[in-house]
Each structure stands twice: as C-alpha cells, then as structure tokens.
Design an enzyme around this catalytic site. Structure first.
Site, PDB file in Angstrom:
ATOM      1  N   PRO A   2       0.829  -1.294  -0.040  1.00 18.78           N
ATOM      2  CA  PRO A   2      -0.036  -0.052  -0.008  1.00 18.78           C
ATOM      3  C   PRO A   2       0.968   1.491  -0.136  1.00 18.78           C
ATOM      4  O   PRO A   2       1.803   1.348   0.698  1.00 18.78           O
ATOM      5  CB  PRO A   2      -0.884  -0.253   1.552  1.00 18.78           C
ATOM      6  N   GLU A   3       0.553   2.164  -0.848  1.00 24.23           N
ATOM      7  CA  GLU A   3       1.653   3.488  -1.123  1.00 24.23           C
ATOM      8  C   GLU A   3       0.570   4.548  -0.287  1.00 24.23           C
ATOM      9  O   GLU A   3      -0.530   4.054   0.553  1.00 24.23           O
ATOM     10  CB  GLU A   3       1.681   3.718  -2.330  1.00 24.23           C
ATOM     11  N   HIS A  95      -2.636 -16.133   7.323  1.00 28.10           N
ATOM     12  CA  HIS A  95      -2.003 -14.980   7.173  1.00 28.10           C
ATOM     13  C   HIS A  95      -2.596 -13.981   7.983  1.00 28.10           C
ATOM     14  O   HIS A  95      -2.134 -12.827   7.989  1.00 28.10           O
ATOM     15  CB  HIS A  95      -1.990 -14.412   5.830  1.00 28.10           C
ATOM     16  N   ARG A 114       2.904 -11.861   2.931  1.00 33.94           N
ATOM     17  CA  ARG A 114       4.478 -11.879   2.706  1.00 33.94           C
ATOM     18  C   ARG A 114       5.049 -11.454   3.968  1.00 33.94           C
ATOM     19  O   ARG A 114       6.510 -11.725   3.975  1.00 33.94           O
ATOM     20  CB  ARG A 114       4.785 -10.901   1.429  1.00 33.94           C
ATOM     21  N   ARG A 158      20.769  15.344  -6.469  1.00 28.12           N
ATOM     22  CA  ARG A 158      20.653  13.846  -7.077  1.00 28.12           C
ATOM     23  C   ARG A 158      21.135  13.467  -8.261  1.00 28.12           C
ATOM     24  O   ARG A 158      20.374  14.253  -9.258  1.00 28.12           O
ATOM     25  CB  ARG A 158      19.693  13.116  -6.557  1.00 28.12           C
TER      26      ARG A 158
END
Length: 278
Positions: A2-3, A95, A114, A158
């Site tokens: 999830p972002e 899970h 996961r 950067r």
DNA sequence: CCATAGACTCGGTAAG
DNA sequence: CGTTACCGAGTCTATA
C-alpha cells in the site's frame, strides 16, 4: 505495499472507530513479521485510551494517551480488515497475524501473506528523532504543503533518475512504484531523466501532478492489484484509472498512438509513453 | 554523504 | 498436466 493513498484510506476508516476507544484484547498469532512484534504488546497497550490515529508517509500511527505510539507498516501485501463483532465474523486465516478487539465491539485484523509488514512501539515524543521518521522527507499533501523550491533543491543534488528519486522517501514521502509512474505520465516527464536535470517549471508541474494523482487515488479508495482492499472489504478503484502502470503495449491515453513502454529501473518496473514524456 | 545490488517472503502467473 | 522460474504495492543492509 500500500502506498500513501492506500494507507490514507485505511487511516480514514480506522480513525472514527478507534479514537476515544481502547483495545480489550490483542492476539498475536506469531512472534514476528518483518521484525519481532513489540514486547508485551497486549499488556502494554490493552485498556489504554487511543487518542489519535494518523498517517505519516506509508506508516499508520496509533497514539495512546499514556505516551506510546504504535507504528504500523503494511509492507507489500499487508491488509487491515474491520469486522463488527456482532455480525458473523470469519475465522482467522493462515496470514491473519495480529487481531485487535476494540472496546466498541470491532475486530481489526492485520493480514499480511508476505510478512514484510511490521508493528513497532515507540514513545510518542521520540518518534520524530527515531529511524525511519528521522530521515523521512516532506508530505506531498501535508498541512504545510511541500514547496516547489524545496523539492527542486532536493532533486538538484541527485544524479539518479527522476523515477528513482520519487521512490526515495527522504526526498518526498509516500510515493511508491504505482504513483511514481502515474505522476510522471501526468507531468509529461520521462522517468529516465536525471533528477538534477529538471527545470524549476518542470518540478512545479510534477509536484502539482503528484498531488493530483494522490488526491484522486485517495478519493477512489486506493488501488487494488492483488492483496490490498479497503478495511470494509471493498477493493480500491483507482486501478481503473491507471494511465501507464501495468499497461505495457496498450496505447497511450494522451497521444492514442504510442504503445506504453515498460523498462526496469533499479530492479523495478517503470511504465511510460516514450512520445509524450520527455 | 550518494548510488547500486541483494536480501527478505510467498502466492500467482508465465513458461516449458 | 505437474513442475519450475520469475515477479512484485516496500525498505533495509552491505558494498563501492
């Protein structure tokens, strides 16, 4: 994982349920996820008043009135499920790693196949000075909005690609692999551009499009690829609004001519229109 | 400090 | 058809 939009959706669902309540029971079905679960979590947190639910980057924060904050990260496949205890609730699956029972009769399940997710318990007043919050960049949708000049200055230092720069949580917090590609398409910027090559005007457009795409995704309840769902069980709906992500070979929605290209940057898929995005 | 590669983990899908 | 290989909503670590 999830972002930002997915975590924000979960935050908004939990907030009205949990603030002012407490956990009566916290059941851990295994000792660890990505990290060991907080020591004596149930003893330390149960029956304590939950004062504030908030989000920082992709982290969910549960503040307790006795000065502790439970940090909740969903990893890649983490999911939060809210069920009313009065209704028929399903048995725990393999899970379902942590189950919270609330004082207002809800069962909140942390499911994470996961196990890249984690729970950490920190003193609230030390949060900002501890990893990873110490180095976390500004919120794109924060109360004090991230300014163009700040973002432009950060990008200027950067040499990595702009796509990778958007994934760097120290530069801007909350973007992940989906929304980085989507924002760059909206801004008509090539993901291959060096971060330090963006002109101020381009950075300005990019920031506006980042904010737009995140706001639209939050309105849609986030994006469901496989594991993510809203806490009420519905999927998110923003995946139907993707313009590039997972659309390799399909025609660009802007020029209607160029097939979307998939490249790999730092081991992660990036999708873009080679013609529209310069 | 910056940049890159690898690691963690496991279910679904593509490939053979 | 059963088996295998690869892939990924994320982030941390080691190495240069």
């Amino acid at each position: 994982m999830p972002e930002l939009p997915e975590v924000e959706t979960i935050c908004q669902a939990l907030k009205p349920l949990l603030e002012g309540q407490s956990f009566l029971k916290i059941q851990a079905n295994r000792p660890d996820l990505r990290y060991p679960l907080p020591v004596n979590m149930e003893t330390v947190l149960s029956h304590k008043l939950i004062s504030l639910i908030s989000r920082r980057a992709k982290y969910l924060l549960l503040d307790f009135s006795h000065g502790l904050t439970l940090i909740w990260h969903l990893g890649m496949s983490g999911r939060v499920i809210i069920e009313n205890l009065n209704a028929l609730s399903l048995n725990s699956g393999p899970h379902d790693h942590v189950v919270f029972i609330t004082s207002n009769n809800y069962k909140i399940t942390f499911r994470d196949p996961r196990r890249f997710g984690f729970l950490l318990l920190y003193p609230t007043n030390q949060l900002k000075s501890l990893h990873p919050f110490k180095t976390l960049g500004p919120e794109p949708l924060g109360d004090i909005p991230l300014g163009v000049s700040v973002l432009h200055a950060a990008l200027k230092r950067r040499t990595i690609s702009i796509k990778n720069a958007l994934l760097d949580q120290r530069i801007i917090a909350g973007l992940g692999n989906i929304y980085a590609s989507e924002a760059l398409w909206q801004a008509r910027l090539s993901p291959r551009r060096g971060a330090n090559t963006l002109r101020l005007k381009e950075t300005k457009i990019l920031l506006i499009e980042i904010q737009n795409v995140l706001r639209r995704a939050i309105s849609a309840g986030g994006s469901t690829l496989r594991d993510y769902a809203q806490p009420n069980g519905d999927t998110g709906y923003f995946q139907y609004s993707f313009n590039v992500y997972k659309r390799e070979h399909l025609l660009c929605n802007h020029c209607h001519f160029t097939p979307i290209t998939r490249i790999v940057q730092s081991g992660r898929a990036t999708y873009y229109c080679d013609k529209c995005q310069q």
